[in-house]
Design a protein around this motif. Structure first.
Motif, PDB file in Angstrom:
ATOM      1  N   LYS A   1     -35.213  40.831  62.146  1.00  0.00           N
ATOM      2  CA  LYS A   1     -35.174  39.490  62.730  1.00  0.00           C
ATOM      3  C   LYS A   1     -34.276  38.548  61.936  1.00  0.00           C
ATOM      4  O   LYS A   1     -34.037  37.418  62.362  1.00  0.00           O
ATOM      5  N   GLY A   2     -33.801  38.980  60.771  1.00  0.00           N
ATOM      6  CA  GLY A   2     -32.891  38.176  59.970  1.00  0.00           C
ATOM      7  C   GLY A   2     -33.543  37.095  59.138  1.00  0.00           C
ATOM      8  O   GLY A   2     -32.867  36.355  58.436  1.00  0.00           O
ATOM      9  N   ASN A   3     -34.872  36.999  59.190  1.00  0.00           N
ATOM     10  CA  ASN A   3     -35.552  35.934  58.450  1.00  0.00           C
ATOM     11  C   ASN A   3     -35.956  36.346  57.032  1.00  0.00           C
ATOM     12  O   ASN A   3     -36.390  35.514  56.247  1.00  0.00           O
ATOM     13  N   PHE A   4     -35.806  37.600  56.697  1.00  0.00           N
ATOM     14  CA  PHE A   4     -36.157  38.079  55.357  1.00  0.00           C
ATOM     15  C   PHE A   4     -34.943  38.792  54.782  1.00  0.00           C
ATOM     16  O   PHE A   4     -34.431  39.740  55.370  1.00  0.00           O
ATOM     17  N   THR A   5     -34.475  38.292  53.656  1.00  0.00           N
ATOM     18  CA  THR A   5     -33.330  38.902  52.990  1.00  0.00           C
ATOM     19  C   THR A   5     -33.661  39.125  51.524  1.00  0.00           C
ATOM     20  O   THR A   5     -34.541  38.469  50.964  1.00  0.00           O
ATOM     21  N   GLY A   6     -32.946  40.045  50.928  1.00  0.00           N
ATOM     22  CA  GLY A   6     -33.150  40.303  49.515  1.00  0.00           C
ATOM     23  C   GLY A   6     -31.959  41.020  48.919  1.00  0.00           C
ATOM     24  O   GLY A   6     -31.172  41.650  49.632  1.00  0.00           O
ATOM     25  N   THR A   7     -31.847  40.899  47.638  1.00  0.00           N
ATOM     26  CA  THR A   7     -30.761  41.533  46.904  1.00  0.00           C
ATOM     27  C   THR A   7     -31.341  42.203  45.668  1.00  0.00           C
ATOM     28  O   THR A   7     -32.219  41.645  45.012  1.00  0.00           O
ATOM     29  N   SER A   8     -30.842  43.393  45.390  1.00  0.00           N
ATOM     30  CA  SER A   8     -31.237  44.030  44.135  1.00  0.00           C
ATOM     31  C   SER A   8     -30.002  44.472  43.388  1.00  0.00           C
ATOM     32  O   SER A   8     -28.959  44.747  43.975  1.00  0.00           O
ATOM     33  N   HIS A   9     -30.148  44.486  42.089  1.00  0.00           N
ATOM     34  CA  HIS A   9     -29.147  45.065  41.195  1.00  0.00           C
ATOM     35  C   HIS A   9     -29.819  46.248  40.528  1.00  0.00           C
ATOM     36  O   HIS A   9     -30.888  46.120  39.932  1.00  0.00           O
ATOM     37  N   ASN A  10     -29.188  47.404  40.670  1.00  0.00           N
ATOM     38  CA  ASN A  10     -29.698  48.654  40.119  1.00  0.00           C
ATOM     39  C   ASN A  10     -28.699  49.129  39.082  1.00  0.00           C
ATOM     40  O   ASN A  10     -27.494  49.150  39.344  1.00  0.00           O
ATOM     41  N   PHE A  11     -29.193  49.531  37.922  1.00  0.00           N
ATOM     42  CA  PHE A  11     -28.283  49.941  36.860  1.00  0.00           C
ATOM     43  C   PHE A  11     -28.969  50.942  35.938  1.00  0.00           C
ATOM     44  O   PHE A  11     -30.196  50.982  35.840  1.00  0.00           O
ATOM     45  N   TYR A  12     -28.145  51.753  35.309  1.00  0.00           N
ATOM     46  CA  TYR A  12     -28.667  52.689  34.326  1.00  0.00           C
ATOM     47  C   TYR A  12     -28.670  51.993  32.974  1.00  0.00           C
ATOM     48  O   TYR A  12     -27.633  51.563  32.475  1.00  0.00           O
ATOM     49  N   ASN A  13     -29.861  51.863  32.384  1.00  0.00           N
ATOM     50  CA  ASN A  13     -30.014  51.245  31.071  1.00  0.00           C
ATOM     51  C   ASN A  13     -29.838  52.346  30.030  1.00  0.00           C
ATOM     52  O   ASN A  13     -30.766  53.120  29.770  1.00  0.00           O
ATOM     53  N   TYR A  14     -28.645  52.426  29.494  1.00  0.00           N
ATOM     54  CA  TYR A  14     -28.313  53.501  28.570  1.00  0.00           C
ATOM     55  C   TYR A  14     -29.194  53.472  27.319  1.00  0.00           C
ATOM     56  O   TYR A  14     -29.618  54.521  26.832  1.00  0.00           O
ATOM     57  N   ALA A  15     -29.527  52.288  26.822  1.00  0.00           N
ATOM     58  CA  ALA A  15     -30.356  52.173  25.610  1.00  0.00           C
ATOM     59  C   ALA A  15     -31.761  52.721  25.832  1.00  0.00           C
ATOM     60  O   ALA A  15     -32.341  53.338  24.944  1.00  0.00           O
ATOM     61  N   LYS A  16     -32.301  52.506  27.038  1.00  0.00           N
ATOM     62  CA  LYS A  16     -33.663  52.967  27.339  1.00  0.00           C
ATOM     63  C   LYS A  16     -33.693  54.286  28.091  1.00  0.00           C
ATOM     64  O   LYS A  16     -34.762  54.798  28.407  1.00  0.00           O
ATOM     65  N   LYS A  17     -32.507  54.820  28.429  1.00  0.00           N
ATOM     66  CA  LYS A  17     -32.393  56.101  29.141  1.00  0.00           C
ATOM     67  C   LYS A  17     -33.184  56.090  30.447  1.00  0.00           C
ATOM     68  O   LYS A  17     -33.916  57.012  30.777  1.00  0.00           O
ATOM     69  N   GLN A  18     -33.023  54.997  31.207  1.00  0.00           N
ATOM     70  CA  GLN A  18     -33.735  54.876  32.478  1.00  0.00           C
ATOM     71  C   GLN A  18     -32.950  54.006  33.443  1.00  0.00           C
ATOM     72  O   GLN A  18     -32.133  53.189  33.043  1.00  0.00           O
TER      73      GLN A  18
END
Length: 167
Positions: A71-88
């Motif tokens: 319906k276009g009324n709910f939006t979201g953004t995520s940033h996904n990344f590999y955390n090299y220091a935490k290996k996750q």
């Protein structure tokens, strides 16, 4: 001789400036690349849940998600990344309703499995969110979001099937 040295130095500087090291172009940084693309997302009953566009930004260091509900009324953004220091892997999700999640985890076979830290609900019970993205043999991706309470009670928050679109 001076001209030769000057030309050699200019050539060396030009070549070195063109060679840009990509710190995030590793096999590990590509583990979530199966989610890249423009997607139409459906609910288990086949109805449209929304659309999602996933791309790589910041010299391949961030997998960015841009979600829009049907319906276009709910939006979201995520940033996904590999955390090299935490290996996750980590995901930071923020939506237009003020909601947010910080998920952490890793890829196991054909699945990316990320979950939040344990928190307490209004009843004082421990809970966490677990989101699993499964790469299917046909190229679709299933996103399955569970809320797990007391390490045993599971509520499905979202179950979406991603199919690539051409737009």
């Amino acid at each position: 001789m001076r001209i030769f040295i000057l030309v050699f130095l200019m050539f060396t500087l030009t070549v070195n400036s063109q060679e840009k090291k990509c710190n995030c172009c590793t096999e590990t940084h590509a583990e979530f690349d199966f989610w890249i693309g423009s997607w139409s997302v459906t609910n288990p009953d086949g109805s449209l849940a929304g659309k999602n566009v996933i791309d790589k930004i910041q010299d391949n260091c961030i997998l960015r998600e841009n979600w829009t509900s049907a319906k276009g009324n709910f939006t979201g953004t995520s940033h996904n990344f590999y955390n090299y220091a935490k290996k996750q892997w980590e995901q930071i999700w923020i939506d237009n309703q003020g909601g947010n999640l910080h998920l952490k985890g890793n890829r196991v076979d054909n699945q990316m499995i990320l979950k939040t830290d344990v928190a307490k609900n209004q009843k004082g019970e421990p809970y966490y969110h677990r989101v699993t993205w499964t790469l299917n043999d046909d190229g679709t991706v299933r996103q399955y979001w569970e809320t797990v309470t007391n390490d045993k009670d599971i509520t499905v928050a979202f179950d979406g099937l991603y199919k690539k679109t051409t737009d």
